[in-house]
Design a protein around this motif. Structure first.
Motif, PDB file in Angstrom:
ATOM      1  N   ILE A   1       0.843  -1.175  -0.065  1.00  0.00           N
ATOM      2  CA  ILE A   1       0.065   0.051  -0.167  1.00  0.00           C
ATOM      3  C   ILE A   1       0.944   1.137   0.161  1.00  0.00           C
ATOM      4  CG2 ILE A   1      -1.517   1.249   1.245  1.00  0.00           C
ATOM      5  CD1 ILE A   1      -2.843  -1.547   2.289  1.00  0.00           C
ATOM      6  N   ASP A   2       1.871   1.328   0.786  1.00  0.00           N
ATOM      7  CA  ASP A   2       2.755   2.461   0.903  1.00  0.00           C
ATOM      8  C   ASP A   2       3.520   2.625  -0.526  1.00  0.00           C
ATOM      9  OD1 ASP A   2       4.195   4.502   2.186  1.00  0.00           O
ATOM     10  OD2 ASP A   2       6.047   3.011   2.275  1.00  0.00           O
TER      11      ASP A   2
ATOM     12  N   GLU B   1       1.208   4.331  -2.928  1.00  0.00           N
ATOM     13  CA  GLU B   1       0.793   5.340  -2.797  1.00  0.00           C
ATOM     14  C   GLU B   1       1.815   6.438  -3.025  1.00  0.00           C
ATOM     15  OE1 GLU B   1      -0.806   8.838  -1.578  1.00  0.00           O
ATOM     16  OE2 GLU B   1      -1.957   7.173  -1.959  1.00  0.00           O
ATOM     17  N   ARG B   2       3.394   5.877  -2.726  1.00  0.00           N
ATOM     18  CA  ARG B   2       4.413   6.718  -3.324  1.00  0.00           C
ATOM     19  C   ARG B   2       4.482   6.862  -4.754  1.00  0.00           C
ATOM     20  NH1 ARG B   2       9.657   5.136   0.640  1.00  0.00           N
ATOM     21  NH2 ARG B   2       8.657   5.176   2.497  1.00  0.00           N
TER      22      ARG B   2
ATOM     23  N   ARG C   1       2.256   6.754  -6.804  1.00  0.00           N
ATOM     24  CA  ARG C   1       1.090   7.659  -7.199  1.00  0.00           C
ATOM     25  C   ARG C   1       1.715   9.180  -6.969  1.00  0.00           C
ATOM     26  NH1 ARG C   1      -2.532  11.097  -5.322  1.00  0.00           N
ATOM     27  NH2 ARG C   1      -2.020  10.284  -3.204  1.00  0.00           N
ATOM     28  N   ARG C   2       2.069   9.420  -5.668  1.00  0.00           N
ATOM     29  CA  ARG C   2       2.430  10.880  -5.561  1.00  0.00           C
ATOM     30  C   ARG C   2       3.693  11.270  -6.435  1.00  0.00           C
ATOM     31  NH1 ARG C   2       2.374   9.167   0.152  1.00  0.00           N
ATOM     32  NH2 ARG C   2       4.685   9.170  -0.128  1.00  0.00           N
TER      33      ARG C   2
ATOM     34  N   GLN D   1       3.479   6.226 -11.967  1.00  0.00           N
ATOM     35  CA  GLN D   1       2.360   5.221 -12.439  1.00  0.00           C
ATOM     36  C   GLN D   1       2.913   4.201 -13.472  1.00  0.00           C
ATOM     37  OE1 GLN D   1       1.526   8.310 -11.808  1.00  0.00           O
ATOM     38  NE2 GLN D   1      -0.090   8.414 -10.617  1.00  0.00           N
TER      39      GLN D   1
END
Length: 275
Positions: free
Chosen positions: A196-197, A200-201, A203-204, A208
């Protein structure tokens, strides 16, 4: 597909997927039928998941669009092969007269009824575009490309399966491929929180388009050898693409065995061309 009626909305939606938003205005014409295969091949190149890094898009979104393109093409090809007129749009509360129509007053009482106007001459139905040959995707040439081929490519270029079946098989195989993150968790190399981390990283950072495994290595969550182990496990869990053709009744198991032997001989001739 060929045995059911296609609604106007379905036809326009499929045509928009292949040709773009201007298709509704051209749906009643015949020109799109002769351009269908060329437009479809362009859309395949624009949406193939293997080109995610080149196109700067995520593989998941390309996978969804690639499947939509395959479904839209199947509908349009089936419709065009039937040489039917496009269905009429749903009528509104009032129906306007077609452009150029003139109002004909009723004949006076006692007069002989006027004969109906002669219908305009009907144009011959458009000829369906011929399927692409198995020799090359773009035109005449050697039956097999002078390079090493993957198994599904060889089946297509050698004329054993159609281009449509080849595209559908690629989408089928990618759709059931286990995810790298899930396999890394199963192997104890990552935790659920790590996956999950990392997502999210990624994406930020706007990364992608970078494969999940490569991003995990760059971030220090996996080593290069661990990633290779996960990819190897992914390959083991992946169904072989030849199974698609057998399940669809396009080839037999004996056909696949013969094709593998032929592919081995073909690739052996061009082994020296691969670094």
């Amino acid at each position: 597909m060929a045995n059911r009626e296609v609604s106007w909305e379905e036809l326009v939606h499929a045509g928009t997927v292949i040709f773009g938003p201007g298709f509704a205005a051209a749906a009643h014409g015949a020109g799109w039928r002769t351009e269908l295969r060329a437009a479809w091949r362009r859309r395949v190149l624009e949406t193939h998941p293997d080109r995610a890094a080149v196109l700067g898009r995520s593989e998941a979104s390309l996978q969804r669009e690639f499947r939509a393109v395959a479904e839209a093409f199947a509908l349009l090809e089936s419709f065009a092969a039937g040489s039917r007129a496009p269905p009429s749009p749903r009528a509104g509360p009032a129906v306007a007269s077609p452009p150029g129509a003139t109002h004909r007053p009723p004949p006076p009482r006692g007069a002989a009824p006027r004969p109906p106007p002669a219908p305009p001459p009907r144009a011959p139905p458009p000829r369906a575009a011929p399927p692409p040959t198995a020799q090359t995707a773009e035109g005449p040439g050697p039956r097999l490309p002078r390079r090493r081929l993957r198994f599904a490519e060889f089946l297509y270029y050698s004329g054993r399966v159609s281009w449509q079946s080849y595209v559908a098989a690629v989408a089928w195989q990618r759709g059931q491929r286990p995810a790298i993150g899930r396999l890394a968790v199963d192997l104890g190399l990552l935790g659920q929180r790590d996956v999950i981390d990392l997502l999210e990283r990624r994406r930020r950072e706007g990364a992608q388009t970078q494969p999940f495994g490569e991003f995990a290595v760059r971030r220090g969550f996996l080593t290069r050898s661990q990633l290779l182990a996960v990819v190897g496990r992914q390959k083991q869990g992946e169904r072989r693409i030849g199974q698609y053709f057998v399940e669809q009744g396009l080839l037999t198991a004996e056909d696949l065995d013969g094709a593998r032997l032929a592919l081995f001989g073909h690739n052996a001739r061009y082994a020296a061309l691969v670094a």
